[in-house]
Design a protein around this motif. Structure first.
Motif, PDB file in Angstrom:
ATOM      1  N   THR A  40       0.845  -1.197   0.000  1.00 10.39           N
ATOM      2  CA  THR A  40       0.000   0.000   0.000  1.00 10.39           C
ATOM      3  C   THR A  40       0.875   1.240   0.000  1.00 10.39           C
ATOM      4  O   THR A  40       1.727   1.398   0.876  1.00 10.39           O
ATOM      5  CB  THR A  40      -0.889   0.039   1.257  1.00 10.39           C
ATOM      6  N   LEU A  41       0.639   2.119  -0.975  1.00  9.91           N
ATOM      7  CA  LEU A  41       1.297   3.412  -0.977  1.00  9.91           C
ATOM      8  C   LEU A  41       0.283   4.433  -0.499  1.00  9.91           C
ATOM      9  O   LEU A  41      -0.778   4.578  -1.107  1.00  9.91           O
ATOM     10  CB  LEU A  41       1.782   3.780  -2.379  1.00  9.91           C
ATOM     11  N   LYS A 184      -5.017  -5.033 -11.049  1.00 10.61           N
ATOM     12  CA  LYS A 184      -3.665  -5.063 -10.521  1.00 10.61           C
ATOM     13  C   LYS A 184      -3.453  -3.928  -9.539  1.00 10.61           C
ATOM     14  O   LYS A 184      -2.683  -4.024  -8.606  1.00 10.61           O
ATOM     15  CB  LYS A 184      -2.648  -4.906 -11.679  1.00 10.61           C
ATOM     16  N   ILE A 185      -4.143  -2.807  -9.803  1.00  8.26           N
ATOM     17  CA  ILE A 185      -3.959  -1.629  -8.959  1.00  8.26           C
ATOM     18  C   ILE A 185      -5.315  -1.117  -8.497  1.00  8.26           C
ATOM     19  O   ILE A 185      -6.249  -0.990  -9.294  1.00  8.26           O
ATOM     20  CB  ILE A 185      -3.277  -0.495  -9.752  1.00  8.26           C
ATOM     21  N   LEU A 186      -5.403  -0.821  -7.209  1.00  8.58           N
ATOM     22  CA  LEU A 186      -6.632  -0.230  -6.667  1.00  8.58           C
ATOM     23  C   LEU A 186      -6.287   1.156  -6.134  1.00  8.58           C
ATOM     24  O   LEU A 186      -5.404   1.299  -5.294  1.00  8.58           O
ATOM     25  CB  LEU A 186      -7.188  -1.098  -5.526  1.00  8.58           C
ATOM     26  N   ILE A 187      -6.961   2.165  -6.674  1.00  7.31           N
ATOM     27  CA  ILE A 187      -6.739   3.519  -6.174  1.00  7.31           C
ATOM     28  C   ILE A 187      -7.911   3.876  -5.274  1.00  7.31           C
ATOM     29  O   ILE A 187      -9.063   3.807  -5.692  1.00  7.31           O
ATOM     30  CB  ILE A 187      -6.652   4.535  -7.331  1.00  7.31           C
ATOM     31  N   THR A 216      -2.967  -7.196  -4.671  1.00 10.20           N
ATOM     32  CA  THR A 216      -3.283  -5.935  -5.328  1.00 10.20           C
ATOM     33  C   THR A 216      -2.316  -4.849  -4.862  1.00 10.20           C
ATOM     34  O   THR A 216      -1.957  -4.789  -3.691  1.00 10.20           O
ATOM     35  CB  THR A 216      -4.694  -5.450  -4.933  1.00 10.20           C
ATOM     36  N   ALA A 217      -1.923  -3.985  -5.775  1.00 12.83           N
ATOM     37  CA  ALA A 217      -1.161  -2.801  -5.394  1.00 12.83           C
ATOM     38  C   ALA A 217      -2.174  -1.735  -5.037  1.00 12.83           C
ATOM     39  O   ALA A 217      -3.076  -1.449  -5.809  1.00 12.83           O
ATOM     40  CB  ALA A 217      -0.300  -2.333  -6.556  1.00 12.83           C
ATOM     41  N   ILE A 218      -2.043  -1.136  -3.843  1.00 10.29           N
ATOM     42  CA  ILE A 218      -3.049  -0.161  -3.424  1.00 10.29           C
ATOM     43  C   ILE A 218      -2.418   1.221  -3.314  1.00 10.29           C
ATOM     44  O   ILE A 218      -1.363   1.387  -2.711  1.00 10.29           O
ATOM     45  CB  ILE A 218      -3.659  -0.549  -2.068  1.00 10.29           C
ATOM     46  N   MET A 219      -3.089   2.201  -3.907  1.00  8.66           N
ATOM     47  CA  MET A 219      -2.678   3.595  -3.726  1.00  8.66           C
ATOM     48  C   MET A 219      -3.774   4.251  -2.906  1.00  8.66           C
ATOM     49  O   MET A 219      -4.891   4.428  -3.377  1.00  8.66           O
ATOM     50  CB  MET A 219      -2.537   4.291  -5.073  1.00  8.66           C
ATOM     51  N   ALA A 229      -0.305   5.461   9.422  1.00  5.29           N
ATOM     52  CA  ALA A 229       0.384   4.575  10.362  1.00  5.29           C
ATOM     53  C   ALA A 229      -0.219   3.180  10.364  1.00  5.29           C
ATOM     54  O   ALA A 229       0.471   2.184  10.507  1.00  5.29           O
ATOM     55  CB  ALA A 229       0.351   5.174  11.762  1.00  5.29           C
ATOM     56  N   GLU A 230      -1.531   3.109  10.180  1.00 10.31           N
ATOM     57  CA  GLU A 230      -2.209   1.813  10.224  1.00 10.31           C
ATOM     58  C   GLU A 230      -1.958   0.981   8.984  1.00 10.31           C
ATOM     59  O   GLU A 230      -1.795  -0.225   9.051  1.00 10.31           O
ATOM     60  CB  GLU A 230      -3.722   2.034  10.331  1.00 10.31           C
ATOM     61  N   LEU A 231      -2.008   1.620   7.832  1.00  7.49           N
ATOM     62  CA  LEU A 231      -2.100   0.849   6.599  1.00  7.49           C
ATOM     63  C   LEU A 231      -0.905   0.912   5.667  1.00  7.49           C
ATOM     64  O   LEU A 231      -0.757   0.055   4.819  1.00  7.49           O
ATOM     65  CB  LEU A 231      -3.313   1.342   5.783  1.00  7.49           C
TER      66      LEU A 231
END
Lengths: 335, 338, 304
Positions: A40-41, A184-187, A216-219, A229-231
């Motif tokens: 997660t970004l 592939k990516i979840l915004i 999944t790559a998460i933005m 801080a949590e995620l």
């Protein structure tokens, strides 16, 4: 971060300018980051910093009176490299990507779902357009999606309308819609800001599972350092169109190096620190986007600024993962 | 420390029920029980936090105190420094006027809290006119002083709301609340709609004004990180009732009610060293139209027992750390105090 | 891909911005948006020309619009008579000018009165609700659903043709729309926090409603005033054309058009009806453009 195998999306020097009211607003003014698979970004910043615009740019969902000035958005799909900034906004290739490879969920679940169609219909639409499944398969998949997202009695709920869903459930339905084609990516643009804290906690758990189960790559776009801080695995702090600091969550939260990041962390009451914590508000306010300061955008509000800050600082690598955009960081922060 | 005997506002059994009308004849078929029996004493000079999620009734309670919304049952009483007690809920609109001077409110949304068609002066002079400031010059002086008290320039009074940012508008809203010299201010999510860095500015301003003018705050919020920092005591509400009421430190260190526990653990903390195991509640925040039987929290409570389904737990008084601590739960293992 | 013209426009704006040529003037954004709308500005210009022409009628034309001159009947346009003369030798140009006064006066006047009544009742009803609102709602529904023609025929048969009749009818049938519009605005405005702030000070209902909230409800009402004016002028023209409106000795645009009922006039003497028809159309169009411009400029969602 040169290991391409792990990168889902790479943004380099992106600039998006808005042209409303016959003025030029440099909403995003040179932004670079990578979104890694299975991580997660978190893009953090206050209103007006350009974080939502960055997301809209990646999805090519910008309004008419705006355009991508410069920069590259490279989507690494399986073995292909696709340059999103070169695709036509509503062309076939972009529409294929949107919804099935890159999906987006929005802030306000109340208005993100169409009130005149059933929830099942709206999720099915995504599947109908992007896959070759038949009606029966689509219905089964829809029900299993709702189940995966934690909605009780999915066989019943699939035929109901959004108004009979609560806020938390609507957000889950939106996530189900976004995940339908296994993107592939979840915004996620401030997905929990409009929700109650106890419901937020549920959604966080859900998103954590998505990362683990689907890679999944998460933005995740947010203004809340607590959410970061949590995620977050990685963090990018934005201010007035630039990323001022980026790195892993550990880098940025434990060793904040940009004055803005530090000031932001110091201005928020943190649960558990009691009544005598020292809250320092950041002096001044965010500048008018049409009347920007010269050079570093944060300089007028920064306690450490001097003449050198009239030139926009370059990005410095503090460590292999940690970057900062500041002239003065060496003098200020000794870690 | 506030004097425990110096109560400024007393609420007894306050209820606000809204009728739900349906059918051709608009018959009342149900009630939205926004506030469902609240007893609380507010001490002079304290900051009392009122916390909870959406639908818990905190905003409705705040408005009911000012009679912006009429309580359907119960009494709200004001006690003057000379110890005269007046029951506000029994007064007519005209009789309320002298008490409106004592009770004011700051709203949440900076974008709708000021009239876009009037200058700041135009908006703020209206209450001054009503409460006896006859000369225009005097009004200008007072409004100028108020703006300076909230760290803004006097000249701003001739500008329009759209020329100001959210944080500035919120400060103007605070100036408006102060203009006729209140004793008690209800802050209804006063910082929730602001950017994080501006929130701190406004919170500091509120604290400064409290000291200078000896104010009492009822601070309504959903953000329990802010209440820990700001408030002397905190009341946690759920579905129209107060489920816990105690000193701020005691809420975080000696939590008695399961809902408060879950609420506190659900808050995302901006500190990597303080990550605790989250209690994730099942299900959704319930609707106040059809509250569950017995304890309103029992369907989501991880500790629910049989008694919780049938009997409504009364708000009982306990002691923690030598302080008063109220909670309404059947499962509390402490001795009750009178 | 973006069209080339859009790209070029952007490039130009960006160049100006980067060279500090664009400064945000503290201007009225409403005015700016309106002035940017070319049709609205055109409408405003035409509207002003026509109104000024009717006001300065005595200066623009030496002829008395009512003066009959049987020697110069049915003359085509000439330097003496710019629009020619009509069946009884009256100068058409001055009839159009003086007729404009009456038509515009009736149209604008009744529109304003209807707005006044509609606002007065709608604001209070929308804000307070209660039985005042319910009764007003029902009454307005009755009035609006009443066909104008029937009302006109009724009144004309009782009291004969007159200007006042038209006024009364237009106001009676027009106030309902204004009322509903202002009521709808008030319903959303009363949830605004500044209204609640005023209530928390105990400010009287009348003051809150008429002094503080009404200015915010004016936007859509102003648009409706312009559009109603246009509609009333057309209706008056229609009614007068049919002989149900203003008595024939008072010139109005509709009265003048009345001659076109005669097929001979229609075919042979175009100057008696065509100019006045064009003036009516131009005026109504102009008012519509202004109304559209006002509506667009007060709509916050339209990008400038």
């Amino acid at each position: 971060m040169e290991n391409n195998k792990n990168i889902a999306l790479s943004v380099k020097d992106l600039k998006t300018y808005f042209y409303t009211n016959n003025r030029c607003n440099k909403a995003v003014n040179g932004v670079s980051f990578d979104i890694e698979k299975g991580k997660t970004l978190c893009v953090v910043g206050e209103s007006g910093c350009g974080k939502s615009v960055t997301a809209s740019t990646i999805m090519q969902l910008l309004p008419t009176l705006s355009r991508i000035e410069e920069g590259e958005i490279t989507f690494y799909k399986d073995d292909e490299k696709i340059n999103i900034e070169k695709l036509e906004r509503n062309g076939q290739k972009m529409r294929e990507i949107r919804g099935s490879d890159i999906a987006m969920i929005f802030q306000d679940p109340m208005t993100a779902l169409n009130p005149v169609f059933t929830v099942g219909f709206q999720i099915a639409e995504n599947l109908k357009y992007h896959t070759n499944m038949n009606k029966k398969e689509i219905r089964e998949k829809t029900i299993s999606l709702l189940d995966d997202m934690g909605i009780p009695l999915p066989e019943q709920r699939v035929d109901e309308y959004p108004h009979s869903y609560s806020g938390g459930m609507r957000q889950r339905a939106m996530i189900a819609m976004a995940m339908a084609c296994n993107p592939k990516i979840l915004i996620a643009d401030e997905p929990t800001t409009a929700l109650d804290v106890t419901i937020q906690a549920q959604i966080f758990e859900l998103m954590d599972n998505l990362k683990k189960n689907y890679n999944t790559a998460i933005m995740l776009i947010t203004h809340d350092m607590g959410v970061v801080a949590e995620l977050a695995d990685n963090v990018a702090v934005m201010y007035m169109g630039n990323i001022v600091e980026s790195g892993t969550a550990d880098d940025v939260l434990r060793r904040p190096t940009h004055p803005y990041t530090k000031a932001l962390l110091d201005s928020v009451p943190v649960l558990g620190r009691g009544r005598n914590q020292d809250i320092q508000p950041i002096k001044g306010s965010t500048p008018d986007p049409y009347d920007r300061p010269v050079g570093c955008q944060f300089a007028p509000r920064c306690s450490f600024a001097d003449n050198t800050c009239e030139v926009m600082p370059e990005i410095t690598n503090i460590s292999s993962s940690h970057d900062v955009r500041c002239h003065k960081y060496k003098e200020i922060f000794q870690y | 420390m506030t004097d425990k005997n110096d109560i400024v506002l007393q609420l007894r059994d306050v209820e606000v029920h809204f009728p739900v009308k349906a059918g051709v004849f608009k018959r009342t078929v149900a009630h939205v029980k926004a506030v469902d029996g609240v007893d609380v004493d507010i001490y002079r000079g304290e900051v009392l936090g009122l916390a909870g999620e959406s639908g818990c009734g905190k905003t409705t309670l705040g408005k009911a105190i000012l009679r912006l919304v009429e309580p359907t049952k119960g009494e709200v009483s004001y006690i003057s420094p000379e110890k005269d007690m007046t029951e506000l809920t029994s007064l007519s609109k005209k009789e309320m006027d002298p008490f409106r001077k004592k009770l004011q409110i700051v709203f949440q949304d900076p974008h709708s809290s000021l009239n876009p068609a009037f200058t700041i002066f135009g908006s703020l002079e209206e209450p001054l006119k009503k409460y006896g400031v006859k000369s225009r010059n005097e009004r200008r002086k007072i409004i100028g002083d108020l703006l300076e008290a909230v760290n803004m320039r006097r000249e701003y009074m001739d500008r329009y709301p759209h020329e100001f940012s959210g944080g500035q508008r919120q400060r103007i809203g605070i100036a408006r609340a102060l203009c006729i010299g209140p004793e008690i201010i209800v802050c209804d999510e006063a910082v929730s709609a602001l950017d994080v860095s501006i929130q701190a500015q406004v919170l500091q301003l509120l604290m400064k004004l409290r000291k200078e003018r000896n104010l009492t705050y009822l601070f309504i919020t959903h953000d329990l990180s802010v209440t820990e920092y700001l408030c002397d005591r905190i009341a946690v509400m759920y579905l129209g009732r107060i489920v816990e009421l105690c000193r701020s430190e005691d809420l975080y260190q000696n939590t008695l009610h399961p809902y408060s526990e879950a609420l506190i653990s659900a808050i995302p903390v901006a500190d990597l060293d303080k990550k605790t195991k989250r209690i994730v509640l099942e299900g959704d925040v319930p609707s106040p139209v059809n509250p569950p039987s017995g304890c309103p929290f029992h369907p989501r409570c991880p500790k629910a027992q049989d008694i919780c389904k049938s009997k409504v737990p009364p708000l009982k008084k306990y002691t923690t750390n030598g302080n008063e601590h109220y909670a309404s739960c059947h499962l509390i293992d402490l001795p009750e105090v009178n | 891909m973006k069209t080339n013209s859009l790209n070029k426009k952007f490039d130009k704006i960006r160049f100006l911005e980067e060279n500090n040529k664009l400064v945000s003037k503290d201007q009225n954004r409403l005015l700016n948006k309106f002035l940017n709308n070319k049709l609205a500005v055109l409408g405003l210009i035409l509207f002003t020309i026509i109104i000024l022409a009717t006001i300065f009628a005595p200066l623009l034309s030496p002829y008395d619009p009512l003066k009959v001159d049987l020697r110069s009947m049915r003359q085509p346009p000439s330097l003496d008579h710019w629009f020619g003369t009509d069946n009884t030798g009256r100068d058409v140009f001055s009839r159009v000018l003086y007729g404009g006064r009456v038509s515009i006066f009736v149209g604008l006047g009744s529109s304003l009165m209807a707005a006044l009544i509609g606002l007065a009742i709608g604001c209070y009803g929308g804000y307070r609700g209660g039985w005042v609102d319910v009764i007003a709602l029902r009454i307005s529904e009755i009035f609006t659903s009443f066909p104008q023609i029937i009302l006109v025929l009724l009144l004309v048969s009782i009291t004969g043709q007159s200007l006042t009749n038209l006024f009364v009818i237009f106001i009676l049938t027009g106030w309902g729309g204004m009322y509903r519009l202002s009521r709808a605005r008030m319903l959303s405005l009363r949830e605004e926090e500044y209204v609640q702030a005023l209530e928390s000070f105990g400010i009287s209902t009348f003051k809150i409603c008429y002094k503080h909230m009404l200015p915010n409800a004016l936007g859509p009402v102003m648009v409706m005033i312009t559009l109603s004016t246009a509609m009333f002028i057309l209706t008056e023209a229609g009614l007068s054309f049919l002989g149900l409106g203003v008595p024939l000795n008072v010139p109005t645009w509709g009265n003048i058009l009345n001659v076109a009922t005669d097929i001979v006039v229609l075919q042979n003497y175009w100057w008696m009806w065509a100019p006045v028809g064009i003036v009516i159309s131009v005026f109504v169009l102009a008012v519509n453009f202004i109304g559209d411009g006002l509506r667009d400029s007060t709509d916050p969602s339209q990008q400038g």
